[in-house]
Design an enzyme around this catalytic site. Structure first.
Site, mmCIF file in Angstrom:
data_model
loop_
_atom_site.group_PDB
_atom_site.id
_atom_site.type_symbol
_atom_site.label_atom_id
_atom_site.label_comp_id
_atom_site.label_asym_id
_atom_site.label_seq_id
_atom_site.Cartn_x
_atom_site.Cartn_y
_atom_site.Cartn_z
ATOM 1 N N HIS A 170 0.799 -1.227 0.000
ATOM 2 C CA HIS A 170 0.000 0.000 0.000
ATOM 3 C C HIS A 170 0.829 1.273 0.000
ATOM 4 C CE1 HIS A 170 -3.942 -1.910 1.009
ATOM 5 N NE2 HIS A 170 -3.157 -2.806 1.584
ATOM 6 N N LYS B 161 -8.579 13.823 5.009
ATOM 7 C CA LYS B 161 -7.691 12.666 4.996
ATOM 8 C C LYS B 161 -6.668 12.892 6.099
ATOM 9 C CE LYS B 161 -6.792 13.799 0.612
ATOM 10 N NZ LYS B 161 -6.844 12.588 -0.203
ATOM 11 N N ARG B 162 -5.859 11.871 6.381
ATOM 12 C CA ARG B 162 -4.799 12.079 7.354
ATOM 13 C C ARG B 162 -3.903 13.237 6.929
ATOM 14 N NH1 ARG B 162 -4.333 8.309 11.663
ATOM 15 N NH2 ARG B 162 -2.365 9.360 12.049
ATOM 16 N N LYS C 65 0.517 14.544 1.223
ATOM 17 C CA LYS C 65 -0.859 14.825 0.792
ATOM 18 C C LYS C 65 -1.070 16.324 0.552
ATOM 19 C CE LYS C 65 -2.657 10.789 3.340
ATOM 20 N NZ LYS C 65 -3.322 9.928 2.350
ATOM 21 N N THR D 46 -8.709 6.463 -1.696
ATOM 22 C CA THR D 46 -10.057 5.897 -1.853
ATOM 23 C C THR D 46 -11.100 6.978 -1.597
ATOM 24 O OG1 THR D 46 -9.774 5.076 0.401
ATOM 25 C CG2 THR D 46 -9.578 3.475 -1.376
ATOM 26 N N LYS E 29 -14.860 8.158 -3.440
ATOM 27 C CA LYS E 29 -16.106 8.465 -2.723
ATOM 28 C C LYS E 29 -16.669 9.810 -3.179
ATOM 29 C CE LYS E 29 -14.233 5.788 1.059
ATOM 30 N NZ LYS E 29 -13.385 5.828 2.267
HETATM 31 F F1 GPW Z 1 1.937 2.449 4.867
HETATM 32 N N1 GPW Z 1 -2.235 3.483 3.568
HETATM 33 C C1 GPW Z 1 -2.742 3.781 4.814
HETATM 34 F F2 GPW Z 1 1.159 1.322 3.214
HETATM 35 O O1 GPW Z 1 -3.831 4.311 4.957
HETATM 36 F F3 GPW Z 1 0.901 0.618 5.209
HETATM 37 N N2 GPW Z 1 -2.012 3.457 5.924
HETATM 38 C C2 GPW Z 1 -0.826 2.808 5.843
HETATM 39 O O2 GPW Z 1 -0.207 2.545 6.880
HETATM 40 C C3 GPW Z 1 -0.342 2.460 4.552
HETATM 41 C C4 GPW Z 1 -1.055 2.832 3.440
HETATM 42 C C5 GPW Z 1 0.940 1.698 4.457
HETATM 43 C C6 GPW Z 1 -3.102 3.838 2.409
HETATM 44 C C7 GPW Z 1 -2.428 4.541 1.255
HETATM 45 O O3 GPW Z 1 -1.696 5.664 1.735
HETATM 46 C C8 GPW Z 1 -3.515 4.994 0.275
HETATM 47 O O4 GPW Z 1 -2.956 5.596 -0.873
HETATM 48 C C9 GPW Z 1 -4.347 3.778 -0.146
HETATM 49 O O5 GPW Z 1 -5.474 4.189 -0.889
HETATM 50 C C10 GPW Z 1 -4.834 2.995 1.071
HETATM 51 O O6 GPW Z 1 -3.747 2.662 1.927
HETATM 52 C C11 GPW Z 1 -5.540 1.706 0.687
HETATM 53 O O7 GPW Z 1 -4.793 0.980 -0.244
#
Ligand code: GPW
Length: 807
Positions: free
Chosen positions: A356, A534-535, A540, A642, A646
């Site tokens: 991710h 978002k965070r 970002k 994501t 939405k």
């Molecule tokens: F670092 N994402 C997240 F890859 O929300 F693990 N937390 C996390 O710790 C990580 C990824 C990690 C997010 C991505 O930043 C976002 O772009 C993506 O849409 C989402 O994961 C779901 O795939």
């Protein structure tokens, strides 16, 4: 798919169910019931109707003797469940009528439920959407995670700065779960590894128990329900009686406190630095419990472990559960006598890994000495896995290197497939972090573009638009979202566009009411609602949004009568408590809001709002009310996003970069219906090699230079003029995320947005085309892709019949 949306209960019967629970489960009568009592009774009445489909699904799964999916995730960002369950059962209208007949406000009762916030952001919310789709598609599946006692912290602002307090969702009874005291497993840590009579024995130093709590997850129209099984840590012995009798009460309760610490709190870091011993213990804790549980299930059905990959598909949600590989190998070797090679290939046959992020600070690596201390047996197994990998390939990629255990490499090597989460991201995974392993194992990396559940993110959160869609194209779209394409035929119809606008206005009015009630803030409902939620993270680029806001403020002040398009800039999101720069950005947004919102010259054209404590439930109010979606990350940094999906689904065009799934969203909605700006991923890489690129960008943009000077000199922090000195200097000197380089392009594109928004019918047409063309981003499509390309699991729904048959 079978269609049976007719609820099988009358309003009066359902009201009677609620009253029965009020009396028998809550011990109250209607006259003395609190909001909490009503919420609990409604939830329990709904829950009763989930149990039959749940049992039936379990029975069908057992009979099919096929494969089950196990989705291992450190995070499930669920939010509230009442509406979700009501909507999926087709009970939403009935539940509302029943509450009304009982003299209760349904919306108020629903809003009484605390969010289950067992996740940080996108990764955790994706897991929750996937659970909904797995059930909707009738794929036998378990979600496995941790039952954190405290979810994501609550955020509030003190003089504009973020403060954190503990979240306490379990202070009230969590009605949706079933405790399973009989399902528990020992989890070992530490100790040492010895050889005894040719056998390798792990003599653990410390043991805790993992106890299961099950929540049924019912899919659309109640045709199927899977299980979310969350593990809570409990001590092996509740109490040290010997210490107690000695009068040492602290020591007596120490084992209990120590054990419970493991599932006490969700780590609040999202794609930022992690690496604490407790986190490693959490990861192993839930992974080991899950592997033990699925093996027990497999063996109890008489399975032969060599055939495990035909029955078990384990999906690793990022590297957090990557210890699943060594754990499975360990159990196959130490408990079942497998040879190394056979154990590794059997484990690999079961495992797949989703990446991710490419951000280096989020790629998990553990100091080897810490790892050996916590998991000595697994360290040895990783050596075996690494040796097997080096022997089987010409690779020089190692798992153990420079005194670290690299979890990305481990997950990759132990998985039969590795997937990225958007087309661009998957390409970058091949070209960058895993280029060597990609060469070693060609074909292993594939793409599965993320998706979102249309049940929560359209049907349930946006009643006005849902009703318009139903009357325009019928009611088949919630589990077949591509049907939204049918709206395209209506965007040329002025009457339809008018109705689309009415729906958006209703959502904006709902947001205004909510915000006024909650924070006493008033918004102009005719202004453009420009939303970034978002965070908070440098990549970002909330900071770029704020800089553009200040630049706009300057320009309106200079020329107040130039016919500006009124805007409300809405921000929402939390910063990791230890992420200093992200917290400075929050502080700056709030400080700027204080000054700018008080300016009588610009007040009618520009307002900044930042509601505290953004969470899933707030997103459900903000997203339908949004006119413009901000997806402005540095190209190449947002794996997918994501939220972007939405917003588009709810009729908000995007201003965005070519990053993550933005690329595919733009392909779907059409370039004319997407406000593109900024450097591409390739240009970003190139620009970083230009000396002093940030300073040059600032020098080339008087507009930006002026804004930075204002911030640095304390215009927004009059009581502490040096407050943002470091933040601005950081931009001038490092600006790793190219805020300065993309600023002008962003500002100019926002002025194009201004003009476009001023032509309301044409804007609304663009908004409607966004809704019509993003049906592909349903998480049902994503999960079908995983099932087809990775898990090889069919749907069992066809064999199940309609909900009536099972009721
Ligand atoms: F670092 N994402 C997240 F890859 O929300 F693990 N937390 C996390 O710790 C990580 C990824 C990690 C997010 C991505 O930043 C976002 O772009 C993506 O849409 C989402 O994961 C779901 O795939």
């Amino acid at each position: 798919m079978s269609k049976s949306s007719v609820p099988t209960i009358s309003v009066s019967d359902f009201s009677a169910d609620i009253l029965r629970h009020l009396k028998q489960s809550l011990g109250k009568d209607a006259r003395h019931a609190s909001l909490y009592d009503w919420r609990m009774s409604l939830s329990l009445a709904l829950r009763d109707h989930v149990v039959d489909p749940w049992f039936e699904s379990t029975r069908k799964t057992y009979e099919a003797r096929g494969k089950r999916v196990y989705y291992l995730s450190m995070e499930f960002l669920i939010g509230r469940l009442i509406e979700d369950v009501a909507v999926n059962l087709g009970f939403d209208a009935i539940a509302a009528q029943a509450m009304q007949s009982l003299g209760q406000d349904y919306a108020e009762v629903v809003a009484n439920e605390p969010d289950a916030a067992l996740g940080n952001g996108g990764l955790g919310r994706l897991a929750a959407c996937f659970m909904d789709s797995l059930s909707t598609l009738g794929i036998p599946a378990y979600g496995y995670g941790i039952r954190y006692e405290h979810g994501l912290f609550e955020q509030h602002f003190e003089d504009g700065a973020q403060m954190e307090t503990a979240e306490t969702w379990l202070a009230q009874r969590h009605v949706w779960e079933f405790e399973r005291p009989e399902v528990s497993y020992p989890i070992h840590f530490g100790g040492d590894v010895v050889e005894e009579m040719g056998k390798t024995i792990w003599r653990a130093g410390e043991t805790v128990m993992a106890s299961a709590y099950d929540t049924p997850v019912v899919g659309w129209q109640g045709r199927w329900a899977n299980t979310l099984r969350l593990w809570a840590a409990t001590p092996t012995t509740a109490f040290d009686l010997e210490s107690f009798n000695r009068g040492d009460y602290m020591a007596a309760s120490a084992p209990e406190a120590l054990a419970r610490t493991i599932s006490r709190v969700l780590y609040p870091d999202d794609t930022t630095d992690i690496g604490k011993e407790l986190r490693l213990k959490q990861e192993y804790f839930f992974t080991s419990a899950s592997i033990q549980d699925l093996l027990r299930r497999f063996l109890s059905e008489g399975g032969d472990l060599r055939a495990l990959p035909d029955h078990v598909a384990i999906q690793l949600n990022d590297t957090h559960p990557a210890i699943a590989g060594p754990e499975l190998v360990r159990i196959l070797m130490d408990d079942h006598g497998f040879e190394v090679a056979q154990a590794i290939s059997t484990a690999r046959g079961c495992l797949a890994y989703t990446n991710h992020t490419l951000l280096p600070e989020a790629l998990e690596r553990w100091p080897e000495d810490l790892f050996i201390r916590v998991l000595p047996r697994h360290h040895r197994i990783i050596q075996l896995i690494e040796a097997a990998h080096l022997a089987a390939t010409t690779s020089d990629i190692r798992i153990l290197e420079h005194g670290e255990v690299k979890m990305g490499e481990l997950a990759f090597i132990m998985a039969h497939h590795v997937n990225g989460v958007s087309a661009l991201h998957s390409d970058l995974v091949k070209e960058t972090v895993f280029s060597d392993l990609h060469a070693d194992y060609p074909g292993r990396i594939i793409n599965q573009t993320n998706g979102i559940t249309p049940r929560r993110w359209l049907y349930s959160c946006n009643p006005p638009l849902r009703n318009l869609i139903n009357e325009t194209i019928g009611t088949g779209w919630p589990d077949d979202l591509q049907q939204l394409d049918g709206l395209s035929d209506h965007v040329g119809d002025a009457g339809f566009i008018e109705k689309f606008q009415v729906a958006k206005d209703a959502n904006k009015a709902r947001l205004c009411d909510w915000l006024h009630k909650r924070d006493g803030v008033s918004l102009d409902p005719h202004a453009m609602f420009d939303v970034q939620i978002k965070r908070i993270h440098e990549y970002k680029r909330q900071l770029m949004n704020l800089l553009e806001t200040v630049a706009l403020w300057n320009e309106i002040r200079e020329n107040p009568n130039a016919g500006w398009t009124p805007r409300v800039k809405i921000f929402g999101g939390k910063a990791a408590p230890g992420y200093v720069v992200a917290k400075e950005i929050i502080h700056l947004i709030n400080d700027a809001a204080t000054i700018i919102n008080a300016d009588p010259v610009t007040r009618d054209y520009l307002q900044i709002v930042y509601p505290e404590n953004y969470n899933v439930s707030m997103a459900e109010i903000l997203i339908p009310a949004t006119d413009l979606s901000e997806q402005i990350s540095t190209a190449g940094k947002e794996a997918s996003g994501t939220g972007n999906m939405k917003f588009a689904l709810n009729g908000a065009p995007t201003i965005g970069t070519l990053d993550g799934a933005n690329v595919e969203i733009r392909d779907c909605v059409g370039a004319d219906n997407f406000f593109l700006f900024g450097l591409t991923a390739a240009q970003v890489t190139e620009r970083r090699s230009v000396p002093e690129y940030a300073r040059r960008a600032v020098e080339a943009s008087p507009r930006l230079a002026r804004v930075l000077k204002q911030i640095e000199s304390g215009v927004f922090s009059p009581s502490d003029k040096a407050r943002y000195h470091g933040l601005v200097q950081g931009l001038m000197n490092h600006d790793y995320f190219l805020v300065t380089c993309d600023f002008d392009s962003y500002f100019d594109t926002q002025r194009i947005v201004d003009k476009a928004f001023a032509d309301q019918p044409s804007w609304t047409r663009m908004a409607a085309l966004n809704t019509a063309r993003v049906g592909w981003f349903s998480s049902d499509r994503t999960i079908s892709g995983y099932a087809r390309d990775i898990w090889k699991t069919p749907s069992l729904i066809a064999s199940m019949g309609s909900r009536k048959d099972v009721a």
